[in-house]
Design a protein around this motif. Structure first.
Motif, PDB file in Angstrom:
ATOM      1  N   ARG A  35     -16.105   5.259   0.427  1.00 37.62           N
ATOM      2  CA  ARG A  35     -15.644   6.499   1.043  1.00 37.62           C
ATOM      3  C   ARG A  35     -16.456   7.695   0.576  1.00 37.62           C
ATOM      4  O   ARG A  35     -16.343   8.780   1.136  1.00 37.62           O
ATOM      5  CB  ARG A  35     -14.169   6.739   0.711  1.00 37.62           C
ATOM      6  CG  ARG A  35     -13.282   5.669   1.288  1.00 37.62           C
ATOM      7  CD  ARG A  35     -11.883   6.215   1.429  1.00 37.62           C
ATOM      8  NE  ARG A  35     -10.923   5.135   1.513  1.00 37.62           N
ATOM      9  CZ  ARG A  35      -9.619   5.307   1.436  1.00 37.62           C
ATOM     10  NH1 ARG A  35      -9.121   6.522   1.266  1.00 37.62           N
ATOM     11  NH2 ARG A  35      -8.798   4.276   1.530  1.00 37.62           N
TER      12      ARG A  35
ATOM     13  N   HIS B  13     -14.516  -0.662  -1.795  1.00 36.14           N
ATOM     14  CA  HIS B  13     -13.914   0.069  -0.694  1.00 36.14           C
ATOM     15  C   HIS B  13     -13.734   1.535  -1.050  1.00 36.14           C
ATOM     16  O   HIS B  13     -13.986   2.440  -0.254  1.00 36.14           O
ATOM     17  CB  HIS B  13     -12.567  -0.584  -0.395  1.00 36.14           C
ATOM     18  CG  HIS B  13     -11.954  -0.124   0.862  1.00 36.14           C
ATOM     19  ND1 HIS B  13     -10.930   0.788   0.878  1.00 36.14           N
ATOM     20  CD2 HIS B  13     -12.225  -0.438   2.142  1.00 36.14           C
ATOM     21  CE1 HIS B  13     -10.594   1.018   2.131  1.00 36.14           C
ATOM     22  NE2 HIS B  13     -11.347   0.288   2.921  1.00 36.14           N
TER      23      HIS B  13
ATOM     24  N   GLU C 235       0.817  -1.196   0.000  1.00 39.49           N
ATOM     25  CA  GLU C 235       0.000   0.000   0.000  1.00 39.49           C
ATOM     26  C   GLU C 235       0.861   1.260   0.000  1.00 39.49           C
ATOM     27  O   GLU C 235       0.464   2.304  -0.504  1.00 39.49           O
ATOM     28  CB  GLU C 235      -0.917  -0.016   1.234  1.00 39.49           C
ATOM     29  CG  GLU C 235      -2.025   0.987   1.162  1.00 39.49           C
ATOM     30  CD  GLU C 235      -3.253   0.571   1.960  1.00 39.49           C
ATOM     31  OE1 GLU C 235      -3.184  -0.418   2.708  1.00 39.49           O
ATOM     32  OE2 GLU C 235      -4.293   1.260   1.820  1.00 39.49           O
ATOM     33  N   LYS C 236       2.054   1.174   0.571  1.00 41.56           N
ATOM     34  CA  LYS C 236       2.905   2.358   0.680  1.00 41.56           C
ATOM     35  C   LYS C 236       4.033   2.402  -0.353  1.00 41.56           C
ATOM     36  O   LYS C 236       4.805   3.350  -0.383  1.00 41.56           O
ATOM     37  CB  LYS C 236       3.484   2.469   2.096  1.00 41.56           C
ATOM     38  CG  LYS C 236       2.402   2.713   3.168  1.00 41.56           C
ATOM     39  CD  LYS C 236       2.959   3.305   4.441  1.00 41.56           C
ATOM     40  CE  LYS C 236       3.261   4.774   4.308  1.00 41.56           C
ATOM     41  NZ  LYS C 236       3.774   5.391   5.536  1.00 41.56           N
ATOM     42  N   SER C 237       4.157   1.360  -1.188  1.00 41.48           N
ATOM     43  CA  SER C 237       5.252   1.354  -2.175  1.00 41.48           C
ATOM     44  C   SER C 237       4.910   2.258  -3.369  1.00 41.48           C
ATOM     45  O   SER C 237       3.813   2.792  -3.459  1.00 41.48           O
ATOM     46  CB  SER C 237       5.501  -0.070  -2.664  1.00 41.48           C
ATOM     47  OG  SER C 237       4.388  -0.509  -3.424  1.00 41.48           O
ATOM     48  N   GLU C 238       5.855   2.380  -4.284  1.00 44.34           N
ATOM     49  CA  GLU C 238       5.622   3.070  -5.558  1.00 44.34           C
ATOM     50  C   GLU C 238       4.493   2.355  -6.297  1.00 44.34           C
ATOM     51  O   GLU C 238       4.453   1.128  -6.344  1.00 44.34           O
ATOM     52  CB  GLU C 238       6.918   2.980  -6.385  1.00 44.34           C
ATOM     53  CG  GLU C 238       6.978   3.892  -7.575  1.00 44.34           C
ATOM     54  CD  GLU C 238       7.382   5.316  -7.164  1.00 44.34           C
ATOM     55  OE1 GLU C 238       7.287   6.194  -8.014  1.00 44.34           O
ATOM     56  OE2 GLU C 238       7.790   5.518  -5.985  1.00 44.34           O
ATOM     57  N   TRP C 239       3.554   3.128  -6.879  1.00 46.72           N
ATOM     58  CA  TRP C 239       2.438   2.508  -7.596  1.00 46.72           C
ATOM     59  C   TRP C 239       2.557   2.719  -9.102  1.00 46.72           C
ATOM     60  O   TRP C 239       3.064   3.740  -9.561  1.00 46.72           O
ATOM     61  CB  TRP C 239       1.107   3.107  -7.139  1.00 46.72           C
ATOM     62  CG  TRP C 239       0.676   2.695  -5.770  1.00 46.72           C
ATOM     63  CD1 TRP C 239       1.201   1.698  -4.996  1.00 46.72           C
ATOM     64  CD2 TRP C 239      -0.388   3.275  -5.009  1.00 46.72           C
ATOM     65  NE1 TRP C 239       0.539   1.631  -3.800  1.00 46.72           N
ATOM     66  CE2 TRP C 239      -0.446   2.578  -3.775  1.00 46.72           C
ATOM     67  CE3 TRP C 239      -1.295   4.303  -5.234  1.00 46.72           C
ATOM     68  CZ2 TRP C 239      -1.381   2.886  -2.791  1.00 46.72           C
ATOM     69  CZ3 TRP C 239      -2.222   4.607  -4.255  1.00 46.72           C
ATOM     70  CH2 TRP C 239      -2.262   3.901  -3.041  1.00 46.72           C
TER      71      TRP C 239
END
Lengths: 446, 446
Positions: free
Chosen positions: B175, B171, B147-151
């Motif tokens: 929101r 999901h 989730e926090k890596s480079e996308w």
């Protein structure tokens, strides 16, 4: 044996978060409050608030930590509803017995005061600090600029989620298996509007009334502030013939206010300015379970049970959560697992009950206020209650002016409703509604 | 006017995702399927599956894209329930009329086959690629290691979320404001167990039956596979006297199987090995709305409506979603906004109906199977149905062997239930249950 001091985090500096901080400080705990927003004492209000109605449950929770008097100073008692009905003179309905009142409070003014009080008790506030993740079993918080930026880790003994209906703390609990959750939006939105004070600072309408302009599918309400203004709330469907969607120009808005709320036309320019300046907000009923994680994390207030505002009990229910928690803390000392277990077991059914009552009030407002049978039924109930105040306490009074469980109010209300359904089946009820026959019938069914 | 080719992403390579890929390829679209897990064709099965029961709705959706025959080859028809009741000889209950059957399929075997078929139609699969975020209005996907890596960013015309009950695509939709959502877990879990084939490869139990060992609060079922084995599912409360929580040692498990399922004691070692090797899974009813975002994103299958498995309709309902979508694609061509609007409007009430029916089946199983009145009622219904097959089609048949809407099955079922409640009130009903009087009564109420 008092509780051992713990290092406790509260997420959310709203009303529930700041009152909980005061309670926890009185128990001797170290308290840090995180909020993703700036300090509300330093900024303008959001323009999306509905005024609060503090009633007995709320006052009781404030009394327990000796801040009731302080808050009364910024509150205005409302003893009655003032009904602004088309083609009828203004009329009043008392809320309860002599002296019984709900108290109008500006959310912003109250929140600022509560933060002051929590700070003077020694709670530490960390504003503008966004919590992105929670390690539930270890009560760790992770904060940072954005979801993907470098995060700071904080280590606590206990974390309380007081971060409202869209709680980030709960969000983490939701990802676990076997977490029950629901959110249901209603198709009506609301908008904050203001009626300014007179030039001499006095109120433009009776200041000890809750003003209502019921219009079937929509409605305007107004509650007084201590500065002489009224905070109004326009409840209106999002879509449809008369709706937020259909009012897009100043002209349309002006025609709408003129037609439906003629007695506030003197301040129509204010209303229209607010109408286009302030955001339109949605309303949700949110239920979930469990509310706690081991002895580490607990949800309190809206993060555990968000309700629609039509019973004026959202804040009162959240404050009652805190009162109940504090009683359990006294009873079970350092056994936080038991405190949290009993807390959620006791509060969950009550939260469900006030959610149900609040939603019913919304349904009644939007579909039943034009139904003559419904109005007759209410008239009979009121007539009987006045004759037998010991035998028929209305649900509204049980919710608002009592501290008995919400579940009880709901159950007794259902029982009263069944009785009234029998009464409404009596032949010629619209003629004999205030007869001895009806009185005897109700007494026999009680 | 056929549809213009679009660049479409499907998130999830399960049964619904791969069938949708086949449909979209037949319409001429470019299709990329993302799945966070490895290619199921290259790995062992999870040990957490319940065998599938394909019924008429599922077959119809396969027939539409000419893959029905291919799938029949890996399915086994079940014409009846085989009831393994304590202290009674084994007995059988036909599911429907002569020739009517549900078809047992191993989830893993079926999924591998469907992926093969989608691939041969030209769909591109990207396994081991995790979707972390979706830009809804622009139909963009973001994938990466964590989730926090480079996308990595992907640009599509349309995104379909076929990623199951805990959908990442949904999901993101959750929101948004005014998104209705609920997830409700039941307090019973399940575990996959296996009965291996005989040494000569044949089945150890009748292979054309759905085997049930009903035991009140818990139950074992077994469905055949084409390799001669049976996939069994043990449904058992998570907590309590007889529960997953209470069975922690091999000895306890052995005693449990011996006592409650004596006729499978020959394979008890297999059952116990599986019991401790395979995970315990939870079951959820998930409802939400809306299912679509503009003309950009749509949820299909479990991501839009997850149900408990007690009607065997989860996959069938998902496949029916796709069939309905395809009919709307033919009708509205390139007007994807209308396709998506009509899709969700038509399917949502049906999804709610099968969720309700599935949950009721669970409640019946867990609380009513020991109630003599309930069993008598079922006996009367069956007796009447056999006398008047044209006048009383049971709900089970309406759901399983028809393609009429689920909402209709639910409504007619409720009507039948009301009739039966009248019948059950007849004096001496337990003596006269198969009399002409009862027959006349039902006929008069129909």
């Amino acid at each position: 044996m008092p509780q051992s001091p713990k290092n406790i985090a509260i997420v959310g500096s709203g009303l529930v978060g700041s009152l909980l901080a005061i309670y926890l400080r009185k128990f001797g705990h170290q308290v840090t409050i995180f909020d993703r927003r700036p300090d509300i004492r330093t900024i303008e209000f959001s323009g999306r608030s509905i005024n609060l109605a503090m009633s007995n449950r709320g006052w009781k929770a404030l009394r327990e930590v000796d801040i009731e008097d302080e808050i009364r100073k910024i509150a205005i008692p409302l003893y009655r509803r003032a009904m602004h009905v088309p083609d009828k003179p203004l009329y009043f309905q008392n809320y309860g017995l002599e002296g019984e009142a709900i108290w109008s409070l500006s959310r912003g003014v109250l929140n600022r005061k509560m933060i002051d009080l929590a700070e003077s008790e020694g709670a530490v506030f960390r504003f503008n600090e966004k919590v992105w993740d929670v390690n539930l079993p270890e009560a760790k918080l992770y904060t940072g600029e954005t979801e993907k930026s470098e995060w700071q880790e904080y280590d606590f003994d206990i974390v309380f989620g007081c971060d409202g209906a869209f709680s980030r703390v709960r969000h983490k609990m939701q990802r676990r298996s076997r977490f029950d959750y629901s959110q249901d939006f209603i198709d009506v939105g609301y908008k904050e509007l203001t009626i300014p004070p007179n030039e001499d600072g006095t109120h433009k309408l009776d200041k000890n009334s809750f003003h209502i302009w019921p219009r079937g599918r929509f409605m305007l309400i107004a509650m007084p502030n201590i500065d002489g203004s009224f905070t109004c709330t326009l409840f209106l469907p999002f879509e449809g013939a008369v709706s937020f969607e259909s009012l897009t120009t100043e002209q349309e808005a002006k025609a709408f206010f003129k037609e439906h709320f003629p007695n506030v036309r003197k301040v129509i320019d204010n209303l229209i300015r607010d109408f286009f300046k302030n955001p339109t907000s949605a309303m949700v009923t949110m239920k979930c379970y469990p509310w706690t994680y081991w002895d580490k994390v607990a949800l309190v207030g809206d993060s555990a049970h968000a309700i629609v505002p039509f019973y004026g009990q959202g804040m009162n229910a959240g404050f009652e959560d805190i009162f109940v928690l504090s009683q359990l803390m006294k009873k079970h000392n350092d056994d936080w697992e038991t405190i949290f277990q009993e807390y959620q077991r006791e509060r969950k059914p009550n939260a469900d009950a006030i959610a149900e009552l609040s939603h019913r009030n919304f349904m009644e407002m939007s579909s039943k206020t034009a139904d003559p049978d419904f109005l007759l039924q209410k008239k009979i109930e009121k007539w009987f209650y006045e004759k037998h105040p010991d035998k028929w306490i209305p649900v509204y009074s049980r919710v608002t002016f009592s501290e008995r469980p919400y579940t009880e109010a709901l159950a007794i209300g259902d029982h009263q409703e069944k009785i009234m359904q029998e009464v409404m089946k009596m032949p010629n009820i619209h003629k004999i509604w205030n007869s001895e026959e009806v009185e005897r019938k109700i007494l026999s069914l009680l």
